[in-house]
Design a protein around this motif. Sequence first.
Motif, short mmCIF file in Angstrom:
data_model
loop_
_atom_site.label_atom_id
_atom_site.label_comp_id
_atom_site.label_asym_id
_atom_site.label_seq_id
_atom_site.Cartn_x
_atom_site.Cartn_y
_atom_site.Cartn_z
N GLY A 1 3.22 16.58 -2.09
CA GLY A 1 3.14 15.27 -2.60
C GLY A 1 4.43 14.54 -2.48
O GLY A 1 5.55 15.02 -2.57
N THR A 2 4.36 13.35 -1.87
CA THR A 2 5.39 12.40 -1.60
C THR A 2 5.58 11.41 -2.37
O THR A 2 4.41 10.73 -3.16
N GLY A 3 6.72 10.53 -2.58
CA GLY A 3 6.74 9.54 -3.14
C GLY A 3 6.76 8.02 -2.17
O GLY A 3 7.16 8.20 -1.01
N ASP A 4 6.86 7.03 -2.64
CA ASP A 4 7.13 5.79 -1.77
C ASP A 4 8.48 5.36 -1.68
O ASP A 4 8.87 4.51 -0.86
N ALA A 5 9.54 6.13 -1.91
CA ALA A 5 10.95 6.04 -1.77
C ALA A 5 11.37 4.47 -2.01
O ALA A 5 12.06 4.07 -1.31
N GLY A 6 10.91 4.10 -3.03
CA GLY A 6 11.06 2.66 -3.52
C GLY A 6 10.68 1.43 -2.50
O GLY A 6 10.88 0.42 -2.92
N ARG A 7 9.67 1.76 -1.76
CA ARG A 7 9.09 0.56 -1.02
C ARG A 7 7.62 0.72 -1.20
O ARG A 7 7.02 1.68 -0.49
N THR A 8 7.10 -0.12 -1.82
CA THR A 8 5.64 -0.09 -2.43
C THR A 8 4.64 -0.09 -1.04
O THR A 8 3.60 0.40 -1.00
N GLU A 9 5.08 -0.78 0.05
CA GLU A 9 4.18 -0.87 1.23
C GLU A 9 3.79 0.35 1.99
O GLU A 9 2.95 0.52 2.77
N ARG A 10 4.72 1.28 1.76
CA ARG A 10 4.53 2.57 2.56
C ARG A 10 3.29 3.35 1.82
O ARG A 10 2.51 4.08 2.55
N SER A 11 2.90 3.37 0.68
CA SER A 11 2.03 3.92 -0.07
C SER A 11 0.34 3.91 0.51
O SER A 11 -0.41 4.77 0.82
N PRO A 12 -0.05 2.55 0.83
CA PRO A 12 -1.30 2.51 1.46
C PRO A 12 -1.37 2.39 2.80
O PRO A 12 -2.44 2.71 3.61
N ASP A 13 -0.04 2.58 3.65
CA ASP A 13 -0.19 2.41 4.97
C ASP A 13 -0.47 3.99 5.66
O ASP A 13 0.18 5.06 5.28
N PRO A 14 -1.27 4.15 6.40
CA PRO A 14 -2.03 5.55 6.64
C PRO A 14 -1.09 5.80 7.69
O PRO A 14 -1.03 7.12 7.97
N ALA A 15 0.03 5.18 8.34
CA ALA A 15 0.84 5.58 9.40
C ALA A 15 2.18 6.24 8.84
O ALA A 15 3.00 6.82 9.34
N SER A 16 2.38 6.00 7.32
CA SER A 16 3.73 6.39 6.61
C SER A 16 3.31 7.85 5.90
O SER A 16 2.11 7.84 5.17
N PRO A 17 4.06 8.57 6.15
CA PRO A 17 3.67 10.07 5.14
C PRO A 17 4.24 9.82 3.71
O PRO A 17 4.16 10.87 2.98
N ASN A 18 4.86 8.51 3.41
CA ASN A 18 5.33 8.23 1.97
C ASN A 18 4.00 7.96 1.06
O ASN A 18 3.34 7.24 1.61
#
Length: 361
Positions: free
Chosen positions: A170-187
Amino acid sequence: MGFTTSRMRSIVGVLLVGAALTACGGEPESDRPAVSGTAAAVPRFAAPEEIARGIDVPWGLAFLPDGAALVAERDTGRVLRVAAGRAPEPVHQVSGVQARGEGGLLGLAVARDHAATGWVYAYFTGAEDNRIVRFRPGGPQEVIFAGIAKAGNHNGGRIAFGPDGLLYVGTGDAGRTERSPDPASPNGKILRLTPDGQPAPGNPTAGSPVYSRGHRNVQGLAWDRSGRLFAAEFGQNRLDEINLIEPGRDYGWPAVEGAGGADRGYTDPLVTWPTSAASPSGIAIAGDTLYVAALRGERLWAVPLSDGRLGDPEALLQDTYGRLRTVEVAADGALWLTTSNTDGRGDVRDGDDRILRFPVN
């Protein structure tokens, strides 16, 4: 204020053999959880045994084959072996831990084949990122997955082996919301890895570690007896969530917080709470009940579980032990619970932080 052993036994004996200190019907309207499902009985547990006290921000907890537990101290980077009737024993120092804000040594998992291999897995915040390592206690550590963005908060951190023998993260967005829907980011994701840290075969996208996306900050993972995965997720200002996780689904963050995203292709949560009543970290399933350790809410939520649906939550231990971080079920059925009052956000009670064991009654 501290609690004596007799006082704790009196309180918890009443709580866990049939009644909650604060059940949903007694909550203010704004603090009542929104649920879908049916009601069921909460399992009965006996009064608690204090396994350990004076632990420095206990975070991850994982059981060894002999019934003892390994516990991660977030700020020190130490891994302790904890067992009833024995003082906690440091067995490993995870190197490279940088404990700032909500970061540090977070989740632990014990390999399914630990008796043969000795592997233990840890998720921690380092100098550049959040990463996962494996080690044999006292030996060198091996990085198996890196590159999860870190921040002062929203680092996620829970890891667990599923019924399929694969490692879920389980990971978090680390304060940048655009990471969550981005399939290329593990956040902002739940990742599914092989024990060697590779993307698991059968993931929604071949070669990708991503199992589900659209998460804000996942700190709880648990499976029911049918192998269904549930996850706890911190909301922002309004609603915390329990989600039923299915591969390839998008759980809506940052487009939606709580329910209301299904008509836009997002998956709605099964249960939501106002953030004041939860801030859910660890979760565990015992029989037909899902338990949720609440930090800001300072209570243990017990949620009846039936065929993948959740019933009306019941609040246990409210204002008894303070902030609750991790709940796990041992092989003997006992419920283990850790407090989190020394994490910089709680009111420290005498003996904090502690690890409690509730045997089956």
